[in-house]
Design an enzyme around this catalytic site. Structure first.
Site, mmCIF file in Angstrom:
data_model
loop_
_atom_site.group_PDB
_atom_site.id
_atom_site.type_symbol
_atom_site.label_atom_id
_atom_site.label_comp_id
_atom_site.label_asym_id
_atom_site.label_seq_id
_atom_site.Cartn_x
_atom_site.Cartn_y
_atom_site.Cartn_z
ATOM 1 N N GLU A 85 0.804 -1.182 -0.023
ATOM 2 C CA GLU A 85 0.011 0.018 -0.008
ATOM 3 C C GLU A 85 0.806 1.213 0.051
ATOM 4 O OE1 GLU A 85 -3.126 -0.067 2.727
ATOM 5 O OE2 GLU A 85 -4.056 -2.104 2.005
ATOM 6 N N GLU A 136 -5.179 -8.557 -0.915
ATOM 7 C CA GLU A 136 -6.058 -8.285 0.189
ATOM 8 C C GLU A 136 -7.295 -8.042 -0.346
ATOM 9 O OE1 GLU A 136 -4.971 -5.298 2.891
ATOM 10 O OE2 GLU A 136 -2.803 -5.685 2.833
#
Length: 526
Positions: free
Chosen positions: A203, A325
């Site tokens: 991220e 994810e």
């Protein structure tokens, strides 16, 4: 009669679960769906890594969930919970991502090395502000992966780590000789570990550094350069990918760094409600349920649009779209630490898992790994633990039912489904996927997302001859039903007798809110 389907074109595109068929409305008491299976037109291999897991240093995901330490009274093997290890081995977990997640963005691997009693205690600044003892480090994770028969996918620290630190970590894990290999041996592991995948950060657009896409792509190229495998060994490098609908991120990353990576991530979570309140994992209305499923089915749009961008730069589909994810994110259970993300897991979650897996299978030519968040005690977990007790969730049972899909060949379906609608939310009630496994047996997965009405499914079989059908089904009294420590078997798969074969056609009576896995075969003569 005026239709109440206030669905946008974009939502329709995201929710039609077909391979070229049309979706039609049914108004009968027992809605009917039709399916045509094209076993004569096989598609891509459904990589077993689509069924991979995610274990982060978050709440009780590691400590208490996987690791209790060798001195614990909870039955364990070298510190790993015996009950959890046995359950994960039975699930045939292909690969585990570790140590995060946002935790990876500040993780320095040497702090989790050497004698456990001498490792530094840090504060987990991302998740709960609690002490991180570092007693579960590289050796513990890699040994755990081997113990359950899974591959390792390690996420490197790009957030506040250096290329040198990352390079040394990879060398420590994989080098057959040299100073770092000697250090590894001193710490208890002589032979190098297998490291098939390595994440170049996590991220980077958020907790991994709040970077712009252009900067993140340049950083990815730089760090990836120093992730070097021993001679004759291949490590697949996975870039930090987009957050949900950030298509520009994928475009920039593929254009700038596409030749330096083997995969690009995608993170997308199903949120039951809008705004800051996500909603309960088990106490929800039917409107909440319909909204949640619509949120889940946005995954179809994401796979299509991110995949199309990747096709522009990589028409051979060399680079994997890794959804590393995904899952449902609800409010935590009352009375638990909000930073631990501990939530229950209901029949609704089982349906969400099946819908996503069917989508991943349909896009198996590009999607070759996904990691549900997370494995134990966090978000949409496979397993919940409390002290010495363990319970398997409905999501665990879905993954168990889909084991025949691992490394099987995708078989396209044409699907005509009745609608399920509630208020402004509408979607096809039936989701389906089919494969031919490695020994030639055909398996068909069917999910009825309608919480109120069973349906009849009639399937025409093209390219496969079968004289018998058997299977398992997962359903429950309601979509809110769940397993808990005092009642662990409320939601569990049972043998399914609602499918019949006649003259090459398959007929299935599919209960409301259910997931079925059917196996086609030949009758055995006595």
């Amino acid at each position: 009669m005026k239709k109440r389907l206030l669905v946008s074109i974009a939502l329709l595109a995201a929710t039609i679960l077909t391979s070229g068929g049309q979706v039609t409305a049914q108004e009968t008491a027992m809605p009917a769906a039709t399916v045509t299976l094209h076993a004569d037109k096989p598609g891509a291999r459904v990589d077993r890594r689509i069924f991979s897991q995610f274990a982060e240093h978050l709440g009780y995901g590691i400590y208490g969930g996987i690791w209790v330490g060798p001195e614990s009274k909870i039955p364990n093997t070298r510190g790993y919970r015996n009950d959890v290890v046995a359950a994960l081995k039975a699930l045939s977990v292909p690969l585990v991502r570790w140590p995060g997640g946002c935790f990876a963005d500040e993780y320095h691997w040497r702090e989790g090395g050497g004698p456990r009693g001498k490792r530094p205690v840090k504060i987990n600044t991302h998740w709960g502000g609690v002490a991180e003892p570092n007693s579960f480090g590289t050796h513990e994770f890699m040994d755990f992966a081997e113990l359950i028969g899974a591959e390792a996918y390690v996420s490197g620290n790009v957030g506040n780590g250096s290329p040198a630190e990352m390079a040394e970590w990879v060398e420590y894990m994989t080098a057959p000789a040299g100073t770092l290999a000697q250090e590894r041996a001193k710490n208890g592991r002589k032979e190098p570990w297998k490291l098939p995948m390595f994440g170049i950060g996590n991220e980077l657009w958020g907790c991994g550094g709040n970077m712009r896409a252009e900067y993140a792509a340049d950083i990815t190229r730089r760090y990836a350069t120093f992730v070097k495998a021993p001679y004759g060994v291949k490590i697949l490098k996975i870039a930090s990918g987009a957050n949900s609908r950030d298509y520009d991120w994928t475009d920039v990353m593929m254009r700038v760094a596409g030749k330096s990576i083997d995969g690009i991530g995608l993170h997308y979570y199903t949120h039951p409600m809008r705004g800051k309140v996500k909603g309960s994992a088990t106490q929800f209305t039917e409107t909440d349920y319909a909204r949640t499923l619509a949120s889940t089915l946005v995954m179809e749009e994401l796979l299509e649009k991110h995949g199309a961008i990747m096709d522009k730069y990589d028409p051979e589909k060399r680079v994997n779209l890794a959804v590393d994810e995904w899952g449902i994110w609800t409010d935590v259970e009352p009375g638990t630490n909000p930073g631990f993300l501990y939530q229950q897991n209901s029949m609704r979650d089982a349906i969400i898992a099946a819908l996503n897996i069917n989508l991943f299978a349909r896009h198996a030519d590009r999607v070759r790994m996904t990691n549900i968040a997370q494995m134990v005690n966090v978000l949409q977990a496979m397993i919940l633990t409390r002290d010495d007790k363990m319970v398997l969730t409905p999501t665990y049972h879905v993954f168990d039912m889909y084991k025949p899909f691992q490394d099987a060949t995708f078989l396209p379906l044409e699907l005509a489904s009745p609608w399920y609608s509630r208020g402004q939310w509408a979607m096809p009630a039936l989701s389906a996927a089919a494969v031919r496994d490695r020994v030639g047996i055909v398996h068909i997965a069917l999910t009825n997302a309608d919480p109120n009405r069973p349906m009849t499914v009639t399937a025409k079989l093209e390219g496969v001859t079968a004289s018998m059908v058997e299977g398992r089904i997962l359903t429950a009294p309601s979509v809110q039903s769940h397993n808990d420590f005092g009642s662990p078997d409320v939601v569990r798969p049972v043998p399914f007798s609602g499918a019949t074969l006649s003259q090459g056609a398959l007929t299935v009576t599919l209960p409301q809110h259910s997931v079925a896995m059917l196996t086609l075969g030949q009758a055995t003569r006595n």
